[in-house]
Design a protein around this motif. Structure first.
Motif, PDB file in Angstrom:
ATOM      1  N   ILE A 126     -16.033 -19.850 -36.761  1.00  0.00           N
ATOM      2  CA  ILE A 126     -15.835 -18.386 -36.368  1.00  0.00           C
ATOM      3  C   ILE A 126     -14.573 -17.852 -36.602  1.00  0.00           C
ATOM      4  O   ILE A 126     -14.661 -17.112 -37.001  1.00  0.00           O
ATOM      5  CB  ILE A 126     -16.957 -17.618 -36.034  1.00  0.00           C
ATOM      6  CG1 ILE A 126     -17.731 -18.440 -36.042  1.00  0.00           C
ATOM      7  CG2 ILE A 126     -16.592 -16.222 -35.422  1.00  0.00           C
ATOM      8  CD1 ILE A 126     -19.495 -17.914 -34.688  1.00  0.00           C
ATOM      9  N   ILE A 130     -12.916 -17.250 -40.301  1.00  0.00           N
ATOM     10  CA  ILE A 130     -12.631 -16.121 -40.537  1.00  0.00           C
ATOM     11  C   ILE A 130     -12.057 -14.915 -39.911  1.00  0.00           C
ATOM     12  O   ILE A 130     -12.002 -14.141 -40.415  1.00  0.00           O
ATOM     13  CB  ILE A 130     -14.627 -15.842 -40.881  1.00  0.00           C
ATOM     14  CG1 ILE A 130     -15.210 -17.200 -42.315  1.00  0.00           C
ATOM     15  CG2 ILE A 130     -14.755 -14.696 -40.971  1.00  0.00           C
ATOM     16  CD1 ILE A 130     -16.611 -17.245 -42.110  1.00  0.00           C
ATOM     17  N   ALA A 131     -12.239 -14.713 -38.968  1.00  0.00           N
ATOM     18  CA  ALA A 131     -12.020 -13.988 -37.645  1.00  0.00           C
ATOM     19  C   ALA A 131     -10.442 -13.861 -37.201  1.00  0.00           C
ATOM     20  O   ALA A 131     -10.061 -12.735 -37.362  1.00  0.00           O
ATOM     21  CB  ALA A 131     -12.927 -13.664 -36.779  1.00  0.00           C
ATOM     22  N   ILE A 150     -11.646 -12.485 -29.657  1.00  0.00           N
ATOM     23  CA  ILE A 150     -13.090 -11.535 -30.399  1.00  0.00           C
ATOM     24  C   ILE A 150     -14.545 -10.360 -29.428  1.00  0.00           C
ATOM     25  O   ILE A 150     -14.510  -9.722 -29.974  1.00  0.00           O
ATOM     26  CB  ILE A 150     -14.390 -12.344 -31.602  1.00  0.00           C
ATOM     27  CG1 ILE A 150     -13.395 -13.398 -32.868  1.00  0.00           C
ATOM     28  CG2 ILE A 150     -15.205 -11.515 -31.953  1.00  0.00           C
ATOM     29  CD1 ILE A 150     -14.050 -14.112 -33.440  1.00  0.00           C
ATOM     30  N   GLU A 168     -21.149 -10.663 -36.598  1.00  0.00           N
ATOM     31  CA  GLU A 168     -21.052 -10.243 -38.442  1.00  0.00           C
ATOM     32  C   GLU A 168     -20.241 -11.259 -38.484  1.00  0.00           C
ATOM     33  O   GLU A 168     -20.698 -12.306 -39.690  1.00  0.00           O
ATOM     34  CB  GLU A 168     -21.140  -8.784 -38.054  1.00  0.00           C
ATOM     35  CG  GLU A 168     -20.412  -8.924 -39.559  1.00  0.00           C
ATOM     36  CD  GLU A 168     -21.660  -8.385 -40.772  1.00  0.00           C
ATOM     37  OE1 GLU A 168     -21.410  -8.721 -41.666  1.00  0.00           O
ATOM     38  OE2 GLU A 168     -22.535  -8.432 -40.704  1.00  0.00           O
ATOM     39  N   TYR A 169     -19.247 -12.205 -37.351  1.00  0.00           N
ATOM     40  CA  TYR A 169     -18.574 -13.122 -38.291  1.00  0.00           C
ATOM     41  C   TYR A 169     -19.012 -14.148 -38.470  1.00  0.00           C
ATOM     42  O   TYR A 169     -19.104 -15.071 -39.244  1.00  0.00           O
ATOM     43  CB  TYR A 169     -17.189 -13.740 -37.437  1.00  0.00           C
ATOM     44  CG  TYR A 169     -16.199 -12.037 -37.500  1.00  0.00           C
ATOM     45  CD1 TYR A 169     -15.753 -11.788 -38.602  1.00  0.00           C
ATOM     46  CD2 TYR A 169     -15.655 -11.419 -35.923  1.00  0.00           C
ATOM     47  CE1 TYR A 169     -14.535 -10.824 -38.608  1.00  0.00           C
ATOM     48  CE2 TYR A 169     -14.379 -10.557 -36.295  1.00  0.00           C
ATOM     49  CZ  TYR A 169     -14.455 -10.208 -37.411  1.00  0.00           C
ATOM     50  OH  TYR A 169     -12.751  -9.399 -37.270  1.00  0.00           O
ATOM     51  N   GLU A 170     -20.102 -14.313 -37.240  1.00  0.00           N
ATOM     52  CA  GLU A 170     -20.919 -15.557 -37.691  1.00  0.00           C
ATOM     53  C   GLU A 170     -21.493 -15.840 -38.711  1.00  0.00           C
ATOM     54  O   GLU A 170     -22.110 -16.687 -38.837  1.00  0.00           O
ATOM     55  CB  GLU A 170     -22.025 -15.539 -35.784  1.00  0.00           C
ATOM     56  CG  GLU A 170     -22.987 -16.599 -35.544  1.00  0.00           C
ATOM     57  CD  GLU A 170     -24.065 -16.399 -34.117  1.00  0.00           C
ATOM     58  OE1 GLU A 170     -23.575 -16.944 -33.453  1.00  0.00           O
ATOM     59  OE2 GLU A 170     -24.577 -15.251 -34.200  1.00  0.00           O
ATOM     60  N   GLN A 205     -21.269 -14.484 -41.158  1.00  0.00           N
ATOM     61  CA  GLN A 205     -20.419 -14.541 -42.616  1.00  0.00           C
ATOM     62  C   GLN A 205     -19.860 -15.858 -42.546  1.00  0.00           C
ATOM     63  O   GLN A 205     -19.887 -16.443 -43.548  1.00  0.00           O
ATOM     64  CB  GLN A 205     -19.088 -13.974 -42.214  1.00  0.00           C
ATOM     65  CG  GLN A 205     -19.269 -12.799 -42.775  1.00  0.00           C
ATOM     66  CD  GLN A 205     -18.209 -11.790 -42.453  1.00  0.00           C
ATOM     67  OE1 GLN A 205     -16.704 -12.262 -42.219  1.00  0.00           O
ATOM     68  NE2 GLN A 205     -17.859  -9.762 -42.097  1.00  0.00           N
ATOM     69  N   ALA A 206     -20.004 -16.847 -41.277  1.00  0.00           N
ATOM     70  CA  ALA A 206     -19.874 -18.083 -41.433  1.00  0.00           C
ATOM     71  C   ALA A 206     -20.930 -18.831 -41.837  1.00  0.00           C
ATOM     72  O   ALA A 206     -20.758 -19.474 -42.659  1.00  0.00           O
ATOM     73  CB  ALA A 206     -19.048 -18.435 -39.867  1.00  0.00           C
TER      74      ALA A 206
END
Length: 168
Positions: free
Chosen positions: A33, A36-37, A44, A55-57, A59-60
């Motif tokens: 995460i 990505i972030a 975050i 949302e980042y989670e 995507q990860a």
């Protein structure tokens, strides 16, 4: 395989032990995460809030599901509908719900500054735990207690896999 469960249940520790015993790569979603972030998890939450973090989670999670690895998720991965749906669709990877009595979990997380949702009043954390239980259970192929040693917990998971339920 995927490990789910509340904060402090031992997902990262058990994943590491399983990785050693099964000679498999391990991936901790909480390590993916921030990449990505572009910032640490507490930052975050502070700057963008929980919704952005989830949302980042997602995507990860999406980015690592194709890996042949043992994946340790975050405790709240089940609370984000897109992540929950993604995990629910899995048919070729076993999902293990790691659990322990709430008081044990709370004692493991209450002093951890890297757990923004864990540093709350015990009753708020208990309510959070209780609100997630059904989702963990619905996703899991098997619930595993982490009230025993790390080695015994890993052995129980491996035994389940060896019984022909899934390939390790």
């Amino acid at each position: 395989m995927i490990l789910i469960g509340f904060m402090g249940c031992g997902k990262t520790t058990i994943a590491h032990e399983l990785g050693i015993q099964l000679n498999k790569k391990t991936i901790d979603l909480d390590d993916v995460i921030p990449k990505i972030a572009g910032q640490p998890i507490p930052d975050i939450f502070a700057a963008e809030g929980e919704a952005a973090f989830r949302e980042y989670e997602f995507q990860a999670l999406q980015s690592i599901l194709k890996e042949n690895a043992i994946i340790a998720t975050g405790g709240g991965v089940v609370t984000y509908e897109k992540s929950y749906a993604l995990l629910k669709e899995l048919t070729d990877m076993p999902v293990f719900f790691l659990n322990a009595p709430f008081d044990d979990l709370y004692s493991r997380i209450q002093e951890d500054d890297n757990r923004p949702l864990g540093n709350q009043d015990i009753e708020k954390v208990r309510a959070l735990y209780n609100s997630r239980l059904d989702k963990y259970s619905a996703l899991a192929d098997r619930e595993i207690s982490t009230s025993k040693t790390v080695a015994d917990t890993a052995a129980e998971i491996i035994s389940y896999m060896d019984d022909g339920n899934f390939k390790a």
